[in-house]
Scaffold this motif. Structure first.
Motif, PDB file in Angstrom:
ATOM      1  N   LEU A 136       0.924  -1.139  -0.027  1.00  0.00           N
ATOM      2  CA  LEU A 136       0.040  -0.032   0.031  1.00  0.00           C
ATOM      3  C   LEU A 136       0.986   1.313   0.032  1.00  0.00           C
ATOM      4  CD1 LEU A 136      -3.149   0.846   1.894  1.00  0.00           C
ATOM      5  CD2 LEU A 136      -1.024   1.889   2.583  1.00  0.00           C
ATOM      6  N   GLU A 289      -2.167  -4.982   7.247  1.00  0.00           N
ATOM      7  CA  GLU A 289      -3.442  -5.700   6.816  1.00  0.00           C
ATOM      8  C   GLU A 289      -3.780  -6.143   8.279  1.00  0.00           C
ATOM      9  OE1 GLU A 289      -4.506  -7.004   3.462  1.00  0.00           O
ATOM     10  OE2 GLU A 289      -2.401  -7.108   2.650  1.00  0.00           O
ATOM     11  N   ASP A 336      -6.911   3.773   1.073  1.00  0.00           N
ATOM     12  CA  ASP A 336      -7.587   2.855   2.022  1.00  0.00           C
ATOM     13  C   ASP A 336      -8.279   3.725   3.154  1.00  0.00           C
ATOM     14  OD1 ASP A 336      -7.195  -0.190   2.241  1.00  0.00           O
ATOM     15  OD2 ASP A 336      -7.786   0.522   3.917  1.00  0.00           O
ATOM     16  N   HIS A 374      -8.287  -1.539  -0.500  1.00  0.00           N
ATOM     17  CA  HIS A 374      -6.992  -2.457  -0.771  1.00  0.00           C
ATOM     18  C   HIS A 374      -7.175  -3.740  -0.209  1.00  0.00           C
ATOM     19  CE1 HIS A 374      -4.254   1.021  -2.470  1.00  0.00           C
ATOM     20  NE2 HIS A 374      -4.804   1.594  -1.772  1.00  0.00           N
ATOM     21  N   THR A 375      -8.121  -4.242   0.660  1.00  0.00           N
ATOM     22  CA  THR A 375      -8.069  -5.619   1.005  1.00  0.00           C
ATOM     23  C   THR A 375      -9.545  -5.958   1.371  1.00  0.00           C
ATOM     24  OG1 THR A 375      -7.211  -6.776   2.778  1.00  0.00           O
ATOM     25  CG2 THR A 375      -7.828  -4.681   3.515  1.00  0.00           C
ATOM     26  N   TYR A 570      -1.762 -15.617   4.907  1.00  0.00           N
ATOM     27  CA  TYR A 570      -2.419 -15.668   3.438  1.00  0.00           C
ATOM     28  C   TYR A 570      -1.550 -15.583   2.179  1.00  0.00           C
ATOM     29  CZ  TYR A 570      -2.467 -10.645   1.640  1.00  0.00           C
ATOM     30  OH  TYR A 570      -1.938  -9.584   1.522  1.00  0.00           O
ATOM     31  N   SER A 671      -4.415  -7.326  -4.858  1.00  0.00           N
ATOM     32  CA  SER A 671      -3.581  -7.076  -6.335  1.00  0.00           C
ATOM     33  C   SER A 671      -2.465  -7.684  -6.120  1.00  0.00           C
ATOM     34  CB  SER A 671      -3.453  -5.610  -6.461  1.00  0.00           C
ATOM     35  OG  SER A 671      -2.725  -5.641  -7.689  1.00  0.00           O
ATOM     36  N   GLY A 672      -1.467  -7.217  -5.224  1.00  0.00           N
ATOM     37  CA  GLY A 672      -0.041  -7.455  -5.294  1.00  0.00           C
ATOM     38  C   GLY A 672       0.660  -6.445  -6.285  1.00  0.00           C
ATOM     39  N   THR A 673       1.864  -6.222  -6.076  1.00  0.00           N
ATOM     40  CA  THR A 673       2.611  -5.411  -7.038  1.00  0.00           C
ATOM     41  C   THR A 673       4.051  -6.035  -7.249  1.00  0.00           C
ATOM     42  OG1 THR A 673       3.139  -3.967  -4.945  1.00  0.00           O
ATOM     43  CG2 THR A 673       1.435  -3.275  -6.757  1.00  0.00           C
TER      44      THR A 673
END
Ligand code: OX2
Length: 838
Positions: A136, A289, A336, A374-375, A570, A671-673
């Motif tokens: 984030l 998170e 967020d 974002h989550t 996760y 997403s993941g970056t």
């Protein structure tokens, strides 16, 4: 000469001097001058840090004309400004990035060389500002780069934490944390603007009365007040005149404060209060998170949001415009829910300070804010205990109640008699204790709501924001994340940049889709060889880094299998470990087995209070210790845990990856970056259909992506049918062997307790479906083993991965935000001659 100089000034180019010139000589002079006149040092006694500072100041000097010109033009012009509100910015080191964006890298390299140093050595000296936890915060940094590169007027607002994300060391396999004192040696990139400061009230109570005109007045009498002081850092675009501002707030005691108590003879009390004020911007909460419902965290959020909104209103009114038009000057993006208290604060400022009527204030507010989610993880959805909230922000609680009251009228009209809907949409949650739902506040107060990858947005609409989607579907859209190719390719992989540019020119750096042009070389044996040589060179560099840091020797010809990201259940680093043990057991059973040598590289921090994540780190290191030292393995498997994962280290790791591990439980990674950066650098992905993996696979082609595991739908279905992980354990002898070894202490000198919490949770709960996906994961890894043997085909797939990553530039994401949400356009900046300004 005079004429030439006049011509240069006319063309907005300054006459070259030690302060502004870009030639090698001018740069050398600037560095020496800074060392002598600013730092009072001469070369013989100057330290490496002194030189780093001198170079950085020389670079900053060269950014200032662009910066002041941009600010001037944006503030006085008619254009709209994007205001990005984020509690985190994970910027990474500035020096090399600024050299690239200013386009003076090679001159500086030469200048430094002529002074007797290597530029790399000085670049390595920079301590990065670690003002974020993970994806984030890093996304915010990539977006700031793209906004400036696309010449979009923007300000990033946040907190100038004195201590950023902790430094991680590994001791006996365990994570230990140390403070991140990043400001210790000074920060050459920021300018403190002591004159730009705002008071922020906290605590106390609200006094209500009717004034002479019969109007209800809400007078917030605070318990205490802190002052926020602006610290500005220029964010320069790539080869453009635009330099936007990142404005971070530092908390201090207000001027009047200690003085009063001192007079009352309470000196130590005054000093205590000063410390309490400074505490607000002291430290970044290190949870990724996972919310920590602490008062100080709420104070941090409110502190920076209040300073930022006061600042925006100030900028707007100074241009002579009316408060009613605020939303025409600023659009505010909420990164967020962390800054979502801004919606109540905006209402407070408009109602109580600017004396607007409710409906007018609500109109301005809801035309100003947009919210990015974002989550979907329930533990990351922010709520505040109502009593705690009231003790910090009593006036905002009133305002939230009023927003809620009016909103629930509309809800009731739309969903008449549907109490489930009303409960779910209400801003106030009613449990044993009442609480405030920040995602609901963000949703009601914003004109746009977006997720960060296509699957994520679809799941948002079906799960956590389902009722919001039904109530106002028009607010929803998807904005798939992206990463900046400047930092994540040009800066961190100059060799690959050069190779690509030799084939297709260098315009891909601003137009990443142009990487498509590489496709036609994917089958070319000569290009394949050059490509793999660059990869090998990057792997050798990382090999040296690993040796220097850990004293470990790894084989650069082996398959570099990389999982780098925050440690979280996760994200399933432990699934990766189960595979490693599986390979190890095959070798033990058959020492001559033919397997592709692999180096497993892990890096990532765990939240300090997250026990299972810390246990996963310990497990990785424990397995590494056994595998790395077993003579039967004959160095075919190596497990590396690279400590203190941050932007600086990430830049060294991504270019060296053959395989990118993106193995989260489907439906959990928004997403993941990192997945994007690795594939951009030519790694192949092994991944689930989760987050942006889905779109990456679509782009690179399914034949160039190693897919495994349950889909998000299958995960839900399996769970609803009653998932029993123990069955998977019972029915799969290899899985059973692996879990038994961990349990029996094979990797912990026969200590059978240490990993019990982890294995119990896998066997009897397994929220993240590790056991359900084990077999499918091992099978795809066997295919990867096979694929890696065919060097030419691997090279082809690697080239195609890079060639097809164009979509994942943050420039594309930012263009979508600009066109579809913010409605802002580029405003090219005209440089102003500083000597001619009044
Ligand atoms: C992260 C998400 O976990 C990640 O999937 C995403 O790529 C990133 O944000 C940027 O959008 N805290 N960190 C995240 O979400 C939250 C909340």
């Amino acid at each position: 000469i005079e004429e030439a100089a006049a011509e240069q000034v006319k063309n907005n180019i300054l006459v070259e001097d030690a302060r502004t010139g870009l030639s090698v000589d001018a740069l050398k002079r600037a560095i020496s001058n800074n060392l002598f006149y600013v730092q009072g040092k001469y070369p013989e006694i100057a330290t490496r840090n002194d030189y780093f500072m001198a170079i950085s100041y020389a670079v900053r000097d060269r950014m200032l004309q662009r910066w002041t010109s941009s600010v001037r033009q944006y503030i006085s012009g008619k254009n709209k400004i994007v205001s990005y509100l984020s509690a985190e910015y994970l910027l990474g080191p500035h020096l090399a990035n600024n050299l690239i964006n200013l386009d003076i890298y090679s001159q500086m390299e030469q200048a430094v060389k002529e002074l007797g140093f290597s530029l790399d050595w000085l670049i390595d000296k920079e301590v990065e500002p670690g003002l974020g936890n993970g994806g984030l915060g890093r996304l915010a940094a990539c977006y700031m780069d793209s906004l400036a590169s696309l010449e979009v007027p923007a300000i990033g607002y946040g907190i100038r934490y004195q201590f950023g994300i902790f430094e991680q060391a590994i001791s006996d396999g365990w994570q230990v944390e140390d403070t991140d004192n990043w400001l210790r040696r000074g920060n050459p990139w920021e300018i403190a603007r002591r004159e730009i400061s705002y008071d922020v009230k906290l605590g106390g109570h609200v006094q209500r009365y009717i004034d002479e005109k019969g109007k209800l007045i809400n007078n917030w009498i605070p318990g205490w007040v802190v002052k926020g002081v602006a610290y500005d850092t220029p964010i320069l675009g790539y080869k453009v005149n635009t330099a936007n501002t990142l404005r971070l707030w530092k908390s201090e005691a207000p001027r009047t404060f200690d003085f009063q108590s001192f007079n009352a003879g309470e000196y130590s009390n005054a000093v205590n209060q000063k410390i309490i004020c400074e505490n607000i911007s002291k430290v970044l909460y290190p949870n990724d998170e996972q919310i920590e419902g602490k008062k100080l965290r709420l104070q941090q959020q409110y502190f920076f949001v209040s300073c930022s909104l006061q600042d925006m209103i100030n900028i707007h009114l100074r241009s002579g415009d009316k408060i009613e038009n605020f939303y025409e000057k600023f659009v505010v993006q909420l990164n967020d829910t962390h800054p979502s208290i801004g919606i109540a604060e905006m209402m407070r400022l408009l109602l109580d300070v600017h004396r607007m009527e409710w409906d007018d204030a609500w109109k301005v507010t809801t035309k100003t804010f947009a919210y990015t989610n974002h989550t979907l993880l329930p533990e990351a959805l922010e709520t505040w205990d109502l009593e705690l909230f009231a003790s910090v922000l009593p006036r905002h609680l009133d305002i939230i109640y009023e927003i809620n009251k009016r909103f629930l009228v509309d809800v009731t009209l739309k969903f008449f008699g549907n109490h489930q809907k009303i409960d779910s949409l209400s801003l106030i949650g009613e449990g044993r204790r009442k609480y405030i739902k920040m995602a609901n506040l963000a949703s009601v107060g914003s004109f746009a709501i977006n997720g960060v990858a296509s699957l994520h947005t679809e799941l948002l609409k079906k799960t956590v924001l389902k009722d919001w989607y039904e109530f106002s579907p028009e607010k929803f859209s998807n904005k798939t994340n992206g990463v900046t190719p400047r930092r994540w390719m040009v800066l961190s992989n100059p060799q690959l940049t050069k190779l690509i540019t030799s084939k297709i020119g260098d315009t891909w750096i601003k137009h990443l889709e142009e990487l498509k042009g590489l496709e036609k070389y994917a089958e070319d044996p000569e290009f394949q060889q050059a490509w793999m040589e660059v990869k090998l060179e990057q792997k050798k560099k990382l090999t040296r880094k690993i040796h220097g840091t850990l004293g470990m020797i790894v084989n650069p010809e082996s398959l570099f299998d990389i999982q780098v990201k925050r440690i979280h259940e996760y994200k399933r680093q432990h699934l990766n470990v189960l595979h490693i043990i599986t390979l190890y057991n095959r070798i033990k059973r058959n020492p001559d087995i033919d397997i592709v040598p692999r180096t497993f590289i892990f890096a990532g921090k765990s939240a300090p209070g997250y026990r299972k994540a810390k246990l996963i780190i310990k497990l990785i290191n424990a397995v590494g210790k056994v595998v790395n030292n077993d003579p039967d393995v004959k160095d075919r498997l190596k497990v590396v845990f690279y400590p203190n994962y941050n932007v600086t280290n990430a830049q060294k790791i991504y270019p060296a990856a053959d395989l990118s591990e993106q193995i989260s439980t489907a439906g959990k990674e928004a997403s993941g970056t990192g997945n994007m950066k690795l594939s951009l650098n030519g790694a192949l992905t092994v991944g689930t259909l989760d987050g942006a993996n889905v779109e990456i696979r679509e782009c690179v082609g399914e034949e160039n992506f190693f897919l495994f595991g349950l889909t998000a739908d299958e995960v839900e279905k399996t769970k609803s049918e009653g998932y029993r992980p123990w069955e998977y354990y019972k029915n799969n002898k290899y899985l059973r062997e692996v879990i038994d070894q961990i349990n029996d202490g094979y990797f912990s000198q026969l200590d059978q307790l240490i990993f019990k919490e982890l294995t119990d949770s896998l066997l009897y709960d397994d929220q993240f479906m590790v056991l359900a996906d084990y077999q499918s994961y091992v099978e795809i890894q066997d295919k990867i083993d096979e694929a890696f043997r065919d060097k030419s085909n691997w090279a082809r797939m690697s080239i195609l991965n890079t060639a097809r990553m164009g979509k994942f530039s943050s420039d594309r994401s930012i263009r979508e935000y600009c066109n579809e949400i913010w409605k802002v356009e580029s405003v090219p900046v005209e440089l102003i001659d500083p000597s001619k300004t009044s």
